[in-house]
Write an enzyme that holds these catalytic residues in place. Structure first.
Site, mmCIF file in Angstrom:
data_model
loop_
_atom_site.group_PDB
_atom_site.id
_atom_site.type_symbol
_atom_site.label_atom_id
_atom_site.label_comp_id
_atom_site.label_asym_id
_atom_site.label_seq_id
_atom_site.Cartn_x
_atom_site.Cartn_y
_atom_site.Cartn_z
ATOM 1 N N LYS B 60 21.026 17.607 -12.882
ATOM 2 C CA LYS B 60 22.453 17.526 -13.195
ATOM 3 C C LYS B 60 22.790 18.389 -14.408
ATOM 4 O O LYS B 60 23.816 19.072 -14.442
ATOM 5 C CB LYS B 60 22.852 16.062 -13.425
ATOM 6 C CG LYS B 60 22.777 15.227 -12.155
ATOM 7 C CD LYS B 60 22.934 13.719 -12.407
ATOM 8 C CE LYS B 60 22.675 12.944 -11.111
ATOM 9 N NZ LYS B 60 22.729 11.477 -11.283
ATOM 10 N N GLN B 104 23.011 6.616 -15.153
ATOM 11 C CA GLN B 104 21.976 6.910 -14.154
ATOM 12 C C GLN B 104 21.395 5.607 -13.607
ATOM 13 O O GLN B 104 20.954 4.749 -14.358
ATOM 14 C CB GLN B 104 20.861 7.755 -14.802
ATOM 15 C CG GLN B 104 19.792 8.238 -13.837
ATOM 16 C CD GLN B 104 20.315 9.295 -12.857
ATOM 17 O OE1 GLN B 104 21.129 10.140 -13.210
ATOM 18 N NE2 GLN B 104 19.862 9.214 -11.607
ATOM 19 N N ASP B 127 30.821 9.341 -10.341
ATOM 20 C CA ASP B 127 29.912 8.914 -9.264
ATOM 21 C C ASP B 127 30.697 8.257 -8.120
ATOM 22 O O ASP B 127 30.160 8.060 -7.031
ATOM 23 C CB ASP B 127 28.875 7.913 -9.800
ATOM 24 C CG ASP B 127 27.524 8.579 -10.087
ATOM 25 O OD1 ASP B 127 27.328 9.745 -9.678
ATOM 26 O OD2 ASP B 127 26.675 7.922 -10.718
#
Lengths: 279, 279
Positions: B60, B104, B127
């Protein structure tokens, strides 16, 4: 063998039996006894004067009175602006005496329904239509949430048959926000394998034939003209009842199937919010 | 005829082509030129030191650098408390220089993931996992929202084949929050007829055979031991690639299929938030 009829009216409020409404009335009485400061209260906003909406509202008002839930109706003319509605929602969101808040749908065309629903506090959204409550139906392991009334009522009717839902193939026809789409989520959560059909489905008959459980929720228009009824309307279902009852194991009639359950589940949601707020 | 391979790596970042990453880089450069005060920024919170998580985070970080997105990593030991994480989220929610914020996953077992995701501002939830964003995938007519990265990437791969999605039968195997469940919502929104299978489905093979479009998203565990790779891990897919490629029209490889798309879509989401905030 003809289908067994699932009698939603009896299940929701058959007098004398341990019906959902009797149970709820008892639960609310118990809550008030344990927490005398808590008076479960439902606030409802109506915009315009649609006669079908007014009928539904009277049913809700009556059910609230029977259950021991206070009821407050806020009526706006159909010329009301979005801001008028949002201001009223804001006041009711902040009013601690109000546990459940809903806006009767549909709204006049000039009012954006999504903006109105978004404005309702998710904690008071007893219709279960706020995106955060819908999202929590999808997200597994979320805290228990307010479930939308009609799908919640249909789940209760399916469960009333004693049929195991887990592992069954369920076909839902219609993906509307009020019934079809949340219905598919509740059935998936109950471990059915769900196929969600809609206007763009190319082989809906195949999907219906394969269904162990079939929920048809095609239109909002549940009324057709019938001069034999005093009101000029006759409530009809989405399914050809006579034909379907020959092949189905269980079937819900219209009227007297899902409708009474929807109102009962709305009252249950108000109770659940009031109970939660008292803890 | 063997299946055509859908090359997610090429579609997402094939150098020299008008790939998604090239397009995004150009779009971000244009945004910065038009609005010099806007510097798209992604903040990422890591709890613990799982090596797979660290690998994903490096991917990322690299993709952000390539796209012209600022990247800030906040690392916590796996002994961090829920409150530690929530405090950091609160700071980043209120920091106007941060456009995208993600934690995460998976988190250490003692941290409630649902509470963490709920705490992220839905407007920064790149997300696409916050219940309000998931709910807006269900509710029709909602304003455009942030879509979860992996399903959004899979939709882009399906569209890259040129196949019409509308009216097709789609089977999704797996109902997890990250892929399967939101995937079924995006396919329904694209007018496919979706059947959502899971561990309690009794006849998954039947549902797979009937599928025009098949998405298999069974587990989070996409890594199995393989001493032939330097890292000690080999990425494998959920499907027997060799067998499936004989019957499918198109197929995504693993690695190089969905994975690169997920990261590209994350960057796209950061861009969309930054662009929206500049308007």
């Amino acid at each position: 063998m003809p289908a067994a009829v699932i009698d939603g009216k009896a299940i929701s409020h058959n007098p004398g039996s341990r019906s959902l409404r009797d149970q709820l009335k008892a639960d609310i009485a118990k809550l008030k006894e344990a927490q005398p400061a808590v008076h479960p209260k439902l606030a409802l906003i109506q915009v315009g004067t649609r006669s079908d909406s007014s009928s539904y509202i009277r049913l809700k008002q009556k059910a609230a009175a029977e259950a021991g839930i206070e009821f407050a109706l806020f009526q706006f003319p159909d010329t009301a602006t979005l801001n008028d509605i949002l201001s009223q929602i804001q006041i009711l969101n902040e009013d601690n005496s109000v546990h459940g808040l809903l806006v009767q749908l549909p709204l006049p065309e000039h009012i954006d329904e999504a903006l109105v629903i978004d404005a309702i506090s998710p904690k008071k959204d007893v219709d279960g239509l706020h995106p955060v409550n819908v999202g929590k139906l999808v997200v597994r392991g979320s805290a228990p949430v307010i479930q939308p009334c009609t799908p919640k009522g249909i789940m209760a009717l399916i469960r009333s048959t004693g049929i195991t839902i887990e592992g069954k193939n369920a076909t839902v026809v219609g993906r509307g926000d009020l019934v079809g789409a949340p219905m598919s989520l509740l059935l998936t959560a109950a471990n059915a394998t769900v196929t969600l059909c809609h206007t763009k489905t190319s082989d809906v008959v195949d999907h219906i034939k394969r269904a162990d459980i079939l929920v048809v929720a095609i239109g909002q228009a549940n009324y057709v003209q019938d001069s034999s009824k005093k009101s000029g309307y006759r409530t009809v279902g989405d399914v050809d009842y006579a034909a379907a009852s020959k092949v189905a194991g269980h079937i819900t009639p219209v009227p007297g199937g899902v409708g009474p359950m929807t109102v009962a589940m709305l009252m249950d949601n108000v109770y659940l919010v009031a109970k939660g707020s008292s803890q």
